[in-house]
Design a protein around this motif. Sequence first.
Motif, PDB file in Angstrom:
ATOM      1  N   TRP A  11    -100.773 -58.644 -36.596  1.00  0.00           N
ATOM      2  CA  TRP A  11    -100.905 -57.380 -35.876  1.00  0.00           C
ATOM      3  C   TRP A  11     -99.564 -56.994 -35.247  1.00  0.00           C
ATOM      4  CZ3 TRP A  11    -100.077 -55.442 -31.056  1.00  0.00           C
ATOM      5  CH2 TRP A  11    -100.617 -54.181 -30.795  1.00  0.00           C
ATOM      6  N   HIS A  15     -97.283 -53.317 -35.645  1.00  0.00           N
ATOM      7  CA  HIS A  15     -97.442 -52.388 -34.521  1.00  0.00           C
ATOM      8  C   HIS A  15     -96.245 -52.511 -33.579  1.00  0.00           C
ATOM      9  CE1 HIS A  15    -101.547 -52.771 -35.991  1.00  0.00           C
ATOM     10  NE2 HIS A  15    -101.773 -51.597 -35.431  1.00  0.00           N
ATOM     11  N   TRP A  17     -95.377 -53.529 -30.534  1.00  0.00           N
ATOM     12  CA  TRP A  17     -95.929 -54.308 -29.440  1.00  0.00           C
ATOM     13  C   TRP A  17     -95.206 -54.059 -28.122  1.00  0.00           C
ATOM     14  CZ3 TRP A  17     -92.462 -57.560 -27.204  1.00  0.00           C
ATOM     15  CH2 TRP A  17     -91.364 -57.930 -27.975  1.00  0.00           C
ATOM     16  N   ASP A  19     -94.684 -51.122 -26.935  1.00  0.00           N
ATOM     17  CA  ASP A  19     -95.283 -49.906 -26.386  1.00  0.00           C
ATOM     18  C   ASP A  19     -96.507 -50.293 -25.545  1.00  0.00           C
ATOM     19  OD1 ASP A  19     -96.595 -47.526 -25.849  1.00  0.00           O
ATOM     20  OD2 ASP A  19     -96.712 -46.888 -27.941  1.00  0.00           O
ATOM     21  N   TRP A  21     -98.869 -48.563 -24.281  1.00  0.00           N
ATOM     22  CA  TRP A  21    -100.102 -47.886 -24.718  1.00  0.00           C
ATOM     23  C   TRP A  21    -100.677 -48.565 -25.952  1.00  0.00           C
ATOM     24  CZ3 TRP A  21    -102.469 -45.316 -21.281  1.00  0.00           C
ATOM     25  CH2 TRP A  21    -101.768 -44.646 -20.293  1.00  0.00           C
ATOM     26  N   GLU A  22     -99.818 -49.026 -26.835  1.00  0.00           N
ATOM     27  CA  GLU A  22    -100.275 -49.753 -28.026  1.00  0.00           C
ATOM     28  C   GLU A  22    -100.916 -51.085 -27.611  1.00  0.00           C
ATOM     29  OE1 GLU A  22    -100.871 -49.678 -32.099  1.00  0.00           O
ATOM     30  OE2 GLU A  22     -99.941 -48.126 -30.895  1.00  0.00           O
ATOM     31  N   GLN A  23    -100.316 -51.756 -26.642  1.00  0.00           N
ATOM     32  CA  GLN A  23    -100.885 -52.996 -26.128  1.00  0.00           C
ATOM     33  C   GLN A  23    -102.241 -52.748 -25.480  1.00  0.00           C
ATOM     34  OE1 GLN A  23     -98.275 -55.218 -23.560  1.00  0.00           O
ATOM     35  NE2 GLN A  23     -96.493 -54.697 -24.784  1.00  0.00           N
ATOM     36  N   LEU A  24    -102.325 -51.687 -24.702  1.00  0.00           N
ATOM     37  CA  LEU A  24    -103.581 -51.344 -24.033  1.00  0.00           C
ATOM     38  C   LEU A  24    -104.668 -51.002 -25.047  1.00  0.00           C
ATOM     39  CD1 LEU A  24    -105.067 -50.902 -21.405  1.00  0.00           C
ATOM     40  CD2 LEU A  24    -104.150 -48.578 -21.350  1.00  0.00           C
ATOM     41  N   ARG A  25    -104.307 -50.267 -26.084  1.00  0.00           N
ATOM     42  CA  ARG A  25    -105.262 -49.923 -27.136  1.00  0.00           C
ATOM     43  C   ARG A  25    -105.778 -51.194 -27.822  1.00  0.00           C
ATOM     44  NH1 ARG A  25    -103.274 -45.392 -28.179  1.00  0.00           N
ATOM     45  NH2 ARG A  25    -101.346 -46.145 -29.094  1.00  0.00           N
ATOM     46  N   PHE A  26    -104.858 -52.108 -28.134  1.00  0.00           N
ATOM     47  CA  PHE A  26    -105.238 -53.372 -28.757  1.00  0.00           C
ATOM     48  C   PHE A  26    -106.197 -54.157 -27.865  1.00  0.00           C
ATOM     49  CE2 PHE A  26    -104.643 -57.933 -28.990  1.00  0.00           C
ATOM     50  CZ  PHE A  26    -104.881 -58.183 -30.324  1.00  0.00           C
ATOM     51  N   SER A  28    -108.060 -53.136 -25.377  1.00  0.00           N
ATOM     52  CA  SER A  28    -109.343 -52.433 -25.214  1.00  0.00           C
ATOM     53  C   SER A  28    -110.245 -52.632 -26.414  1.00  0.00           C
ATOM     54  CB  SER A  28    -109.093 -50.937 -24.998  1.00  0.00           C
ATOM     55  OG  SER A  28    -108.336 -50.730 -23.844  1.00  0.00           O
ATOM     56  N   GLN A  29    -109.677 -52.531 -27.600  1.00  0.00           N
ATOM     57  CA  GLN A  29    -110.472 -52.724 -28.816  1.00  0.00           C
ATOM     58  C   GLN A  29    -110.994 -54.150 -28.919  1.00  0.00           C
ATOM     59  OE1 GLN A  29    -107.696 -51.402 -31.792  1.00  0.00           O
ATOM     60  NE2 GLN A  29    -108.301 -49.254 -31.568  1.00  0.00           N
TER      61      GLN A  29
END
Length: 108
Positions: A11, A15, A17, A19, A21-26, A28-29
């Motif tokens: 991953w 991606h 990593w 960022d 927001w990208e970490q938060l999205r990961f 959260s999912q």
Amino acid sequence: MQIDADYWARWLSSHDWRDPWEQLRFASQLILSNTRWFREQPFTVSDPPLLRRAVLASYNAGPASVMGKLKVSRDPDEATTGGDYSRWCVVRADALRVLVPELGHEVC
């Protein structure tokens, strides 16, 4: 919450990593996926605070490992690195609520 570089190397390689927001999205999912996993198991965790801790611990140790510990000891942190991951997250969320009261119980 951190992303384990060894376990999630694939991953991380695909991606940005760095960022947040990208970490938060990961995160959260993954938390949503782990919550669904726990709710679908025949051995369910009906106590909301314990379910919350189990989901947080599973972010660190994986849901199956945490479920195994819950069946034996009812302590999801026994599966985590350091043995206190979910408790640590809850303490940090409580501190964040003090600093940002408008978050209420939306955090953890």
